[in-house]
Design a protein around this motif. Sequence first.
Motif, PDB file in Angstrom:
ATOM      1  N   LEU A  97      16.525 -69.390 -12.961  1.00  0.00           N
ATOM      2  CA  LEU A  97      17.336 -69.419 -14.187  1.00  0.00           C
ATOM      3  C   LEU A  97      16.463 -69.794 -15.359  1.00  0.00           C
ATOM      4  O   LEU A  97      15.622 -70.672 -15.221  1.00  0.00           O
ATOM      5  CB  LEU A  97      18.482 -70.434 -14.068  1.00  0.00           C
ATOM      6  CG  LEU A  97      19.628 -70.046 -13.176  1.00  0.00           C
ATOM      7  CD1 LEU A  97      20.612 -71.198 -13.051  1.00  0.00           C
ATOM      8  CD2 LEU A  97      20.353 -68.812 -13.701  1.00  0.00           C
ATOM      9  N   PRO A  98      16.635 -69.211 -16.493  1.00  0.00           N
ATOM     10  CA  PRO A  98      17.535 -68.107 -16.775  1.00  0.00           C
ATOM     11  C   PRO A  98      16.991 -66.787 -16.257  1.00  0.00           C
ATOM     12  O   PRO A  98      15.785 -66.577 -16.162  1.00  0.00           O
ATOM     13  CB  PRO A  98      17.625 -68.097 -18.296  1.00  0.00           C
ATOM     14  CG  PRO A  98      16.346 -68.686 -18.763  1.00  0.00           C
ATOM     15  CD  PRO A  98      15.952 -69.683 -17.713  1.00  0.00           C
ATOM     16  N   VAL A  99      17.895 -65.893 -15.925  1.00  0.00           N
ATOM     17  CA  VAL A  99      17.541 -64.543 -15.501  1.00  0.00           C
ATOM     18  C   VAL A  99      17.176 -63.750 -16.753  1.00  0.00           C
ATOM     19  O   VAL A  99      17.867 -63.837 -17.755  1.00  0.00           O
ATOM     20  CB  VAL A  99      18.738 -63.882 -14.785  1.00  0.00           C
ATOM     21  CG1 VAL A  99      18.445 -62.434 -14.453  1.00  0.00           C
ATOM     22  CG2 VAL A  99      19.117 -64.663 -13.552  1.00  0.00           C
ATOM     23  N   ILE A 100      16.091 -63.009 -16.683  1.00  0.00           N
ATOM     24  CA  ILE A 100      15.681 -62.166 -17.812  1.00  0.00           C
ATOM     25  C   ILE A 100      15.886 -60.715 -17.426  1.00  0.00           C
ATOM     26  O   ILE A 100      15.365 -60.248 -16.413  1.00  0.00           O
ATOM     27  CB  ILE A 100      14.207 -62.416 -18.192  1.00  0.00           C
ATOM     28  CG1 ILE A 100      13.999 -63.876 -18.598  1.00  0.00           C
ATOM     29  CG2 ILE A 100      13.783 -61.472 -19.311  1.00  0.00           C
ATOM     30  CD1 ILE A 100      12.562 -64.248 -18.876  1.00  0.00           C
ATOM     31  N   LEU A 101      16.674 -60.001 -18.232  1.00  0.00           N
ATOM     32  CA  LEU A 101      16.964 -58.595 -17.971  1.00  0.00           C
ATOM     33  C   LEU A 101      16.555 -57.744 -19.163  1.00  0.00           C
ATOM     34  O   LEU A 101      16.833 -58.098 -20.300  1.00  0.00           O
ATOM     35  CB  LEU A 101      18.459 -58.400 -17.722  1.00  0.00           C
ATOM     36  CG  LEU A 101      19.047 -59.120 -16.520  1.00  0.00           C
ATOM     37  CD1 LEU A 101      20.553 -58.961 -16.499  1.00  0.00           C
ATOM     38  CD2 LEU A 101      18.439 -58.598 -15.238  1.00  0.00           C
ATOM     39  N   GLU A 102      15.900 -56.636 -18.870  1.00  0.00           N
ATOM     40  CA  GLU A 102      15.577 -55.668 -19.915  1.00  0.00           C
ATOM     41  C   GLU A 102      16.750 -54.727 -20.071  1.00  0.00           C
ATOM     42  O   GLU A 102      17.357 -54.306 -19.080  1.00  0.00           O
ATOM     43  CB  GLU A 102      14.353 -54.851 -19.520  1.00  0.00           C
ATOM     44  CG  GLU A 102      13.055 -55.592 -19.599  1.00  0.00           C
ATOM     45  CD  GLU A 102      11.882 -54.678 -19.321  1.00  0.00           C
ATOM     46  OE1 GLU A 102      11.869 -53.537 -19.827  1.00  0.00           O
ATOM     47  OE2 GLU A 102      10.983 -55.104 -18.589  1.00  0.00           O
ATOM     48  N   ILE A 103      17.066 -54.396 -21.321  1.00  0.00           N
ATOM     49  CA  ILE A 103      18.154 -53.464 -21.580  1.00  0.00           C
ATOM     50  C   ILE A 103      17.672 -52.371 -22.532  1.00  0.00           C
ATOM     51  O   ILE A 103      16.800 -52.611 -23.363  1.00  0.00           O
ATOM     52  CB  ILE A 103      19.398 -54.172 -22.157  1.00  0.00           C
ATOM     53  CG1 ILE A 103      19.077 -54.847 -23.492  1.00  0.00           C
ATOM     54  CG2 ILE A 103      19.973 -55.160 -21.162  1.00  0.00           C
ATOM     55  CD1 ILE A 103      20.289 -55.367 -24.235  1.00  0.00           C
ATOM     56  N   PRO A 104      18.228 -51.175 -22.399  1.00  0.00           N
ATOM     57  CA  PRO A 104      17.865 -50.113 -23.344  1.00  0.00           C
ATOM     58  C   PRO A 104      18.517 -50.367 -24.694  1.00  0.00           C
ATOM     59  O   PRO A 104      19.426 -51.179 -24.825  1.00  0.00           O
ATOM     60  CB  PRO A 104      18.428 -48.853 -22.685  1.00  0.00           C
ATOM     61  CG  PRO A 104      19.522 -49.336 -21.801  1.00  0.00           C
ATOM     62  CD  PRO A 104      19.144 -50.723 -21.375  1.00  0.00           C
ATOM     63  N   SER A 105      18.044 -49.665 -25.689  1.00  0.00           N
ATOM     64  CA  SER A 105      18.639 -49.748 -27.020  1.00  0.00           C
ATOM     65  C   SER A 105      18.669 -48.357 -27.617  1.00  0.00           C
ATOM     66  O   SER A 105      18.222 -47.386 -27.003  1.00  0.00           O
ATOM     67  CB  SER A 105      17.828 -50.688 -27.910  1.00  0.00           C
ATOM     68  OG  SER A 105      16.564 -50.121 -28.203  1.00  0.00           O
ATOM     69  N   LYS A 106      19.190 -48.280 -28.803  1.00  0.00           N
ATOM     70  CA  LYS A 106      19.276 -47.001 -29.505  1.00  0.00           C
ATOM     71  C   LYS A 106      17.886 -46.385 -29.698  1.00  0.00           C
ATOM     72  O   LYS A 106      17.723 -45.170 -29.632  1.00  0.00           O
ATOM     73  CB  LYS A 106      19.947 -47.248 -30.858  1.00  0.00           C
ATOM     74  CG  LYS A 106      20.169 -46.029 -31.697  1.00  0.00           C
ATOM     75  CD  LYS A 106      21.166 -46.312 -32.798  1.00  0.00           C
ATOM     76  CE  LYS A 106      20.515 -46.700 -34.078  1.00  0.00           C
ATOM     77  NZ  LYS A 106      21.479 -46.819 -35.186  1.00  0.00           N
ATOM     78  N   TYR A 107      16.902 -47.218 -29.889  1.00  0.00           N
ATOM     79  CA  TYR A 107      15.551 -46.744 -30.183  1.00  0.00           C
ATOM     80  C   TYR A 107      14.656 -46.639 -28.947  1.00  0.00           C
ATOM     81  O   TYR A 107      13.615 -46.001 -29.000  1.00  0.00           O
ATOM     82  CB  TYR A 107      14.888 -47.657 -31.208  1.00  0.00           C
ATOM     83  CG  TYR A 107      15.736 -47.826 -32.445  1.00  0.00           C
ATOM     84  CD1 TYR A 107      15.889 -46.789 -33.352  1.00  0.00           C
ATOM     85  CD2 TYR A 107      16.417 -49.011 -32.684  1.00  0.00           C
ATOM     86  CE1 TYR A 107      16.681 -46.928 -34.480  1.00  0.00           C
ATOM     87  CE2 TYR A 107      17.210 -49.164 -33.811  1.00  0.00           C
ATOM     88  CZ  TYR A 107      17.342 -48.119 -34.703  1.00  0.00           C
ATOM     89  OH  TYR A 107      18.136 -48.257 -35.798  1.00  0.00           O
ATOM     90  N   HIS A 108      15.054 -47.284 -27.866  1.00  0.00           N
ATOM     91  CA  HIS A 108      14.258 -47.300 -26.630  1.00  0.00           C
ATOM     92  C   HIS A 108      15.185 -47.028 -25.450  1.00  0.00           C
ATOM     93  O   HIS A 108      15.716 -47.957 -24.842  1.00  0.00           O
ATOM     94  CB  HIS A 108      13.553 -48.649 -26.451  1.00  0.00           C
ATOM     95  CG  HIS A 108      12.663 -49.011 -27.589  1.00  0.00           C
ATOM     96  ND1 HIS A 108      11.407 -48.493 -27.736  1.00  0.00           N
ATOM     97  CD2 HIS A 108      12.852 -49.811 -28.661  1.00  0.00           C
ATOM     98  CE1 HIS A 108      10.859 -48.972 -28.834  1.00  0.00           C
ATOM     99  NE2 HIS A 108      11.717 -49.770 -29.413  1.00  0.00           N
ATOM    100  N   PRO A 109      15.385 -45.749 -25.079  1.00  0.00           N
ATOM    101  CA  PRO A 109      16.303 -45.413 -23.981  1.00  0.00           C
ATOM    102  C   PRO A 109      15.751 -45.862 -22.626  1.00  0.00           C
ATOM    103  O   PRO A 109      14.576 -46.198 -22.496  1.00  0.00           O
ATOM    104  CB  PRO A 109      16.418 -43.891 -24.055  1.00  0.00           C
ATOM    105  CG  PRO A 109      15.194 -43.443 -24.772  1.00  0.00           C
ATOM    106  CD  PRO A 109      14.795 -44.565 -25.688  1.00  0.00           C
TER     107      PRO A 109
END
Length: 138
Positions: A97-109
């Motif tokens: 903890l904490p868990v780190i997650l990568e997420i897409p965005s409008k500029y980086h699919p």
Amino acid sequence: MNVAKSSSGFVEYIYDSQLIAMVAEEDTCVGFLLAGIGQRTKKNELNFAVVGDDATQEEIMGHMNRFILREDIAIILVTYGAAAKIKNFLLEYESFLPVILEIPSKYHPYDPAEDFIMTKLIDKYSEDEQRRPSLSKS
């Protein structure tokens, strides 16, 4: 944070309240803030940081370290653009903890080849397959 051992033997982490933190560009932060993740502590600390493409590695790591040290944050969401600048840190990060997650965005699919979680899973799966004894009959 309170730590307790359950009857099954697992360690349970019990927080009074757990938050999601975010390191992302403005559009993604606004979307998540509209969904209700925004929070400001009595010390005026925010649980989100707006970083643009011009953000430096040091700036992003400053936000990450601030969120990692907060006991009330359980998940840190980082957009691919910011994550690309701190890739070595993410690959070496092993804390529960904490868990780190990568997420897409409008500029980086989304791109599975750039997803560090998928990379770790593929590496782990490959190691397990190599250790598994052959079941073929002679």
